[in-house]
Design a protein around this motif. Structure first.
Motif, PDB file in Angstrom:
ATOM      1  N   ARG A 126       0.848  -1.190   0.000  1.00 32.47           N
ATOM      2  CA  ARG A 126       0.000   0.000   0.000  1.00 32.47           C
ATOM      3  C   ARG A 126       0.886   1.244   0.000  1.00 32.47           C
ATOM      4  N   TRP A 153      -3.829   7.438  16.660  1.00 32.28           N
ATOM      5  CA  TRP A 153      -4.707   6.527  15.945  1.00 32.28           C
ATOM      6  C   TRP A 153      -3.964   5.251  15.596  1.00 32.28           C
ATOM      7  N   ILE A 155      -3.717   2.036  12.983  1.00 30.61           N
ATOM      8  CA  ILE A 155      -4.117   1.590  11.648  1.00 30.61           C
ATOM      9  C   ILE A 155      -3.795   0.110  11.476  1.00 30.61           C
ATOM     10  N   ASP A 156      -4.603  -0.535  10.663  1.00 28.03           N
ATOM     11  CA  ASP A 156      -4.404  -1.938  10.327  1.00 28.03           C
ATOM     12  C   ASP A 156      -3.243  -2.027   9.343  1.00 28.03           C
ATOM     13  N   THR A 159      -4.524  -3.350   5.678  1.00 28.22           N
ATOM     14  CA  THR A 159      -5.442  -2.562   4.871  1.00 28.22           C
ATOM     15  C   THR A 159      -5.142  -1.055   4.903  1.00 28.22           C
ATOM     16  N   ARG A 161      -6.425   0.879   7.019  1.00 31.72           N
ATOM     17  CA  ARG A 161      -7.608   1.545   7.583  1.00 31.72           C
ATOM     18  C   ARG A 161      -7.403   1.871   9.064  1.00 31.72           C
ATOM     19  N   GLU A 162      -7.966   3.002   9.451  1.00 34.84           N
ATOM     20  CA  GLU A 162      -7.920   3.397  10.853  1.00 34.84           C
ATOM     21  C   GLU A 162      -8.848   2.485  11.645  1.00 34.84           C
ATOM     22  N   GLN A 163      -8.328   1.899  12.722  1.00 38.14           N
ATOM     23  CA  GLN A 163      -9.118   1.010  13.561  1.00 38.14           C
ATOM     24  C   GLN A 163      -9.681   1.711  14.781  1.00 38.14           C
TER      25      GLN A 163
END
Length: 165
Positions: A126, A153, A155-156, A159, A161-163
């Motif tokens: 990514r 924050w 993140i995964d 992915t 994405r913010e968890q």
């Protein structure tokens, strides 16, 4: 009082980002190369050319990650120094963390967008679209913990994405 076992002249000033220690090795940057030393006697085990003044150095199991200034992330064998893979990075990439088989580089002062690489083969998993202003990310709870100002924050790593925040 500590007893000095051995000494090695590095020909440069030391920095915490340029040293990593395990039970089997002392990894330290020396001019333009990374050297692996035996912790018992300081004997040279191997050396690998990685450029001047690495910005980050991490030991992750059998691998060593070196973030060289000016644009390269090196993944080396901890036992031999052989290159597993190398990824090009933009200048000013300073941060490096590893979680869940993914290495994350970038984000220092918001100068560079973060990139995530598969630790096994160096495949780009990514590239985040925009630079992120964050303090040094850390692996935490299976993800990457980022932070700036009063906000943190998670993140995964797979992915992006913010968890949680």
């Amino acid at each position: 009082m500590a007893t000095e076992l051995w000494e090695r002249v590095l020909h440069q000033r030391g920095a915490a980002t340029k040293v990593a220690v395990t039970d089997e090795s002392v990894l330290v940057h020396e001019r333009t190369r990374l050297v692996c030393l035996d912790p018992a006697d300081g004997a040279l085990k191997w050396e690998a050319r990685v450029g001047h003044w690495p910005d980050a150095l991490l030991v992750v199991g059998p691998r060593v990650l070196v973030l060289a200034p000016g644009g390269a992330l090196h993944c080396l064998s901890r036992s031999t120094g052989a290159t597993h893979w190398r990824a090009e990075m933009p200048p000013w990439t300073r941060h490096l963390a590893v979680a869940n088989g993914v290495s994350l580089a970038g984000g220092w002062r918001g100068y560079t967008a973060q990139r995530a690489f598969d630790l096994a083969d160096g495949r780009l998993r990514r590239q985040f679209p925009n630079p992120v202003l964050t303090h040094r990310p850390v692996a935490w709870a299976g993800g990457f913990l980022l932070g700036n100002g009063t906000r943190a924050w998670l993140i995964d790593p797979l992915t992006g994405r913010e968890q949680q925040s």
